[in-house]
Scaffold this active site. Sequence first.
Site, short mmCIF file in Angstrom:
data_model
loop_
_atom_site.label_atom_id
_atom_site.label_comp_id
_atom_site.label_asym_id
_atom_site.label_seq_id
_atom_site.Cartn_x
_atom_site.Cartn_y
_atom_site.Cartn_z
N ARG A 4 -95.50 -54.78 38.18
CA ARG A 4 -96.73 -54.73 38.97
C ARG A 4 -97.53 -56.02 38.81
O ARG A 4 -98.24 -56.46 39.71
CB ARG A 4 -97.57 -53.49 38.56
CG ARG A 4 -98.85 -53.38 39.32
CD ARG A 4 -99.44 -51.97 39.47
NE ARG A 4 -99.18 -51.03 38.42
CZ ARG A 4 -99.74 -51.06 37.19
NH1 ARG A 4 -100.60 -52.02 36.89
NH2 ARG A 4 -99.44 -50.15 36.31
N LYS A 50 -94.92 -60.58 60.42
CA LYS A 50 -94.74 -61.17 61.74
C LYS A 50 -93.83 -62.40 61.65
O LYS A 50 -92.68 -62.25 61.28
CB LYS A 50 -96.12 -61.46 62.34
CG LYS A 50 -97.11 -60.29 62.18
CD LYS A 50 -96.70 -59.02 62.91
CE LYS A 50 -97.53 -57.80 62.52
NZ LYS A 50 -98.96 -57.90 62.66
#
Length: 376
Positions: free
Chosen positions: A46, A194
């Site tokens: 993490r 994207k």
Amino acid sequence: MKFDTVCVHGAKDLNNRTGALAVPIYQSATFAHPGVGQSTGYDYARTQNPTREPLERLVASLEDGLEALGFSSGMAALDALLSLLEKDDHIIASDDLYGGSARLFDFLNLRAGLKTSYVDMGDLKALKAAIKPETKLVFIETPTNPMMKITDILAVKETLPPNVLLVVDNTFLTPYYQKPLNLGADLVLHSGTKYLSGHNDTLAGFLVTRNVPIAERLRYISKTVGSGLAPFDSFLLIRSLKTLALRMDKSQTSALKIASWLKDQPKVTKIYYPALADEKSLAILKKQATGFGAMISFEVDSEETAQKVLESVKLILYAESLGGVETLITYPYLQTHADLPPERRLALGITERLLRLSVGVENSQDLLEDLKQALG
Ligand SMILES: *Cc1c(COP(=O)(O)O)cnc(C)c1O
């Protein structure tokens, strides 16, 4: 090294002893300690992961930043950014914005007591008038989604008091065409889903900055909430970024052809593509960017035509998202911007007649044929 070379060589595995060219997927949640109170530099995934790290270095160098942080999505990156703020802090955002970003601003207004004003960033007087003592952050897109409005990044920065952070969502142009940190922005945000990922197969987000104390606070937030990008997705992003320059060039070349064709179609009543913007916007764009990108919005003569196009395209896919190798057509009114209040949607021009095209890397002739039959 030039940009396209950095894309290919900018992520090196510093732990590599095998000569492997690809950065390995370090699919490990935890890391063994060499001794009491000692660390290899990695303790728990993490906090740090050796696949995410080289990706973050690569993205930082592509944006001319010092630090980049990889997140599980663009929205996770924006949420981390907004976690820098406190109750009653004020944000000023572009009035035309990715719908999900506006939704998060509005949600945090309710939940966390942040206040957001939306301003047309082309109007610097309106921006100046919106600044309050509590204003901490200004968030812009340029070009905006979906209306392709161009904002002068440097002029916005010069309008702000020095303590207000300027954040630019650089998803549409990518650092290949525009580097906001060189134009006065304090942070750059990406939906890495994207163009950076580019294959419509991975969610990712990034924040990039030269402000090291802010980067440290963001790392603290990321490790606290666990929103960092996973090892496999980091690997995919490293692989995708190798072809970023190639993909952007190809998509833009086709977008220029398609936009100039669309402009002359009798059923197309308006076209929004940066290369076809008004003189003033074009001058700003040429000053701050080296390309137009491959996103085209256009308005057709009726709601029926819009829906017919969406139902008739064969090669082009009717789907949300953008920036991938596949050309997509989106209906902002019902998809990306459906959650905006209707009056704001209409004021911006996001009507039942507006379509948005993300031009991919297929042959442009095939794309034109498909649009021709769909609009026919
Ligand atoms: C998609 C998008 C986002 C949100 O990113 P996700 O990766 O979908 O969470 C933010 N800004 C812009 C401009 C986008 O297109």
